[in-house]
Enzyme design. Structure first.
Site, short mmCIF file in Angstrom:
data_model
loop_
_atom_site.label_atom_id
_atom_site.label_comp_id
_atom_site.label_asym_id
_atom_site.label_seq_id
_atom_site.Cartn_x
_atom_site.Cartn_y
_atom_site.Cartn_z
N PHE A 129 88.04 -9.27 -14.99
CA PHE A 129 88.87 -9.69 -13.85
C PHE A 129 88.43 -10.56 -12.68
CE2 PHE A 129 91.65 -8.69 -9.74
CZ PHE A 129 92.19 -10.00 -9.59
N TYR A 187 84.75 7.24 -6.20
CA TYR A 187 85.01 5.86 -6.25
C TYR A 187 83.89 5.39 -4.73
CZ TYR A 187 86.09 1.01 -6.34
OH TYR A 187 86.25 -0.42 -6.41
N VAL A 210 99.07 -3.05 -7.64
CA VAL A 210 100.42 -3.05 -7.90
C VAL A 210 100.70 -4.46 -8.69
CG1 VAL A 210 100.11 -3.12 -5.92
CG2 VAL A 210 102.65 -2.48 -5.82
N ARG A 249 99.05 -3.35 2.33
CA ARG A 249 97.60 -4.01 1.88
C ARG A 249 97.74 -5.19 2.94
NH1 ARG A 249 98.37 0.56 1.43
NH2 ARG A 249 98.55 1.59 -0.17
N ARG A 289 104.49 8.99 -2.83
CA ARG A 289 102.76 10.03 -3.37
C ARG A 289 102.47 10.54 -2.54
NH1 ARG A 289 101.73 5.44 -7.84
NH2 ARG A 289 101.17 4.67 -6.02
N1 LIG Z 1 90.09 -5.13 -7.97
C1 LIG Z 1 89.85 -4.90 -6.89
O1 LIG Z 1 90.68 -5.14 -6.66
C2 LIG Z 1 88.43 -4.53 -6.01
C3 LIG Z 1 88.62 -4.15 -5.36
C4 LIG Z 1 87.21 -3.36 -4.93
C5 LIG Z 1 86.23 -3.53 -5.50
N2 LIG Z 1 86.22 -4.03 -6.70
C6 LIG Z 1 85.28 -3.80 -7.45
O2 LIG Z 1 84.68 -5.36 -7.69
C7 LIG Z 1 84.33 -5.42 -8.95
C8 LIG Z 1 84.58 -6.27 -10.09
O3 LIG Z 1 85.93 -5.43 -10.54
P1 LIG Z 1 86.91 -5.99 -11.02
O4 LIG Z 1 88.80 -5.75 -10.57
O5 LIG Z 1 86.41 -7.12 -11.28
O6 LIG Z 1 87.20 -5.17 -12.37
P2 LIG Z 1 87.18 -5.33 -14.50
O7 LIG Z 1 87.07 -4.24 -14.99
O8 LIG Z 1 87.91 -6.41 -14.19
O9 LIG Z 1 85.45 -5.93 -14.23
C9 LIG Z 1 84.73 -4.72 -14.26
C10 LIG Z 1 83.43 -5.27 -15.25
O10 LIG Z 1 82.22 -5.04 -15.29
C11 LIG Z 1 82.42 -3.92 -16.96
N3 LIG Z 1 81.61 -3.63 -16.61
C12 LIG Z 1 81.28 -2.22 -16.51
N4 LIG Z 1 80.21 -1.62 -16.99
C13 LIG Z 1 79.61 -1.45 -17.72
C14 LIG Z 1 77.95 -1.74 -17.90
N5 LIG Z 1 77.47 -0.11 -17.33
N6 LIG Z 1 76.99 -2.75 -18.09
C15 LIG Z 1 77.84 -4.08 -17.77
N7 LIG Z 1 79.26 -4.26 -17.98
C16 LIG Z 1 80.01 -2.72 -17.56
C17 LIG Z 1 83.48 -3.71 -17.52
O11 LIG Z 1 83.36 -4.43 -18.94
C18 LIG Z 1 84.41 -5.57 -16.36
O12 LIG Z 1 84.21 -6.27 -17.31
C19 LIG Z 1 84.43 -3.56 -9.16
O13 LIG Z 1 82.50 -3.33 -8.94
C20 LIG Z 1 84.68 -3.10 -8.77
O14 LIG Z 1 85.06 -1.38 -8.64
C21 LIG Z 1 87.49 -4.26 -7.16
#
Ligand SMILES: NC(=O)c1ccc[n+]([C@@H]2O[C@H](COP(=O)([O-])OP(=O)(O)OC[C@H]3O[C@@H](n4cnc5c(N)ncnc54)[C@H](O)[C@@H]3O)[C@@H](O)[C@H]2O)c1
Length: 334
Positions: free
Chosen positions: A28, A163, A207, A231, A291
């Protein structure tokens, strides 16, 4: 304190021809970050194992000659090292990880591997290959459930689950690398990110993507509690811009921790009212009891990101939700 100031330190700017590696590029935030970097003229190497990401998220990027995709596990032995040797990137934006707080609690070993061990692989590869900067996807979950809002980077970190604790441990590990070696580190604590390409069909979805799913399918949505929980919702295009700035602007600090947020607190009821305007015929939300353990309010202070990265969120919730609906291929007259 999370920020260390090195007086007199001024980093180099990134050249457009030295690539930027984006881990988790098919996800994403990663795919939007890739789009943003390519639109600025950078070369990008996207790495992803496609465990939750989709190659379709990179549709346009795959047609761009300044983009290369590598399908690989970043936590695998020496994978990041190989990648850095081969591409000699100027910076790594490390987004790959286990994103779901619930999944991290259910599978602590996987959480450790993806949210901490992978960071070590990235840091070590950056150090041994002379990469100048690592940008790390941290999270507001590092703060835990704090009552004093908005939270600034000075707020004590008290992560409540696995996490958040691995995200915080990753920040500390990277800061250790930055203070020991010639490496700059920017840890970005994202708040609630929403936008297109976020999956809404999983039980772990955020959400807003659940609301999109519920409203567009006509199934309606469920709200737990009175809907007054709030949020700091930030649109993914703003987050992508923050990532690009964090990878490229000259820094006065060798280590920076910055919130990526809007500084605005918006309740679920406000979100529901925007959806209600977009889907006037949708069934009324189902209400269920709150919740247990859910954080009631969350809001970040965006001042540090503005001061050090020149970053400010631009997209209002109304604009962001409309953009999301437009890009989800959903008919809003339904
Ligand atoms: N979405 C949010 O609201 C949010 C909030 C805080 C932090 N984050 C952090 O941002 C980052 C991206 O989140 P996102 O929402 O885009 O999630 P996402 O799941 O869409 O993206 C994560 C990507 O990492 C890839 N991936 C997972 N394990 C892997 C590995 N071992 N090797 C290579 N690729 C791997 C997945 O295939 C996926 O494409 C994450 O680290 C997440 O913890 C997201």
């Amino acid at each position: 304190m999370n920020i260390r100031i090195n007086n007199g330190f001024q980093s180099n700017t990134t050249t457009l021809d030295q690539p930027i590696v984006v881990t988790g590029a098919a996800g994403f935030i990663g795919s939007h970050t890739t789009d943003e970097l390519l639109s600025l003229g950078h070369r990008v190497v996207g790495v992803d194992d496609l465990s939750t990401g989709r190659i379709g998220n990179l549709g346009e990027s795959m047609r761009n000659e300044r983009f290369e995709f590598v399908k690989a596990d970043v936590a695998g032995p020496e994978m990041m090292d190989w990648l850095c040797q081969r591409y000699q990137p100027a910076a790594i934006i490390h987004l790959a990880g286990l994103v779901s707080v619930v999944a991290a609690q259910e599978n602590p070993g996987r959480n450790y591997r993806l949210n901490l061990h992978a960071t070590q692989q990235v840091a070590e590869a950056a150090r041994s290959c002379g990469v100048s900067r690592v940008v790390f996807a941290s999270s507001a979950a590092t703060y835990g459930n704090t009552l004093a809002l908005p939270v600034s980077e000075e707020t004590p970190t008290r992560p409540e689950g696995l996490y958040g604790s691995c995200k915080l441990a990753s920040e500390h590990l990277l800061q250790g690398y930055a203070s020991s070696f010639d490496l700059e580190v920017v840890c970005l604590r994202y708040f609630n990110v929403y936008g297109s390409r976020q999956t809404g069909d999983s039980p772990y979805a955020g959400v807003i993507s659940k609301f999109v799913e519920g409203f567009s399918s006509g199934n309606g949505v469920t709200v737990f509690g009175d809907g007054r929980q709030s949020r700091d919702f930030i649109h993914v295009r703003d987050v992508a811009r923050a990532n690009a700035l964090a990878a490229t602007v000259p820094l006065e600090l060798r280590t920076l921790v910055a919130n990526v947020c809007t500084g605005r607190q918006q309740s679920l009821n406000e979100v529901l009212s925007v959806f209600g305007n977009l889907f006037p015929h949708a069934p009324a939300p189902r209400r269920e009891t709150a919740r247990r353990g859910e954080i009631l309010h969350s809001c970040g202070d965006p001042a540090i990101a503005k001061r050090h990265l020149g970053f400010q969120a631009r997209t209002t919730l109304d604009e962001g939700l409309r953009h999301l609906i437009d890009h989800s291929g959903i008919s809003i007259s339904a």
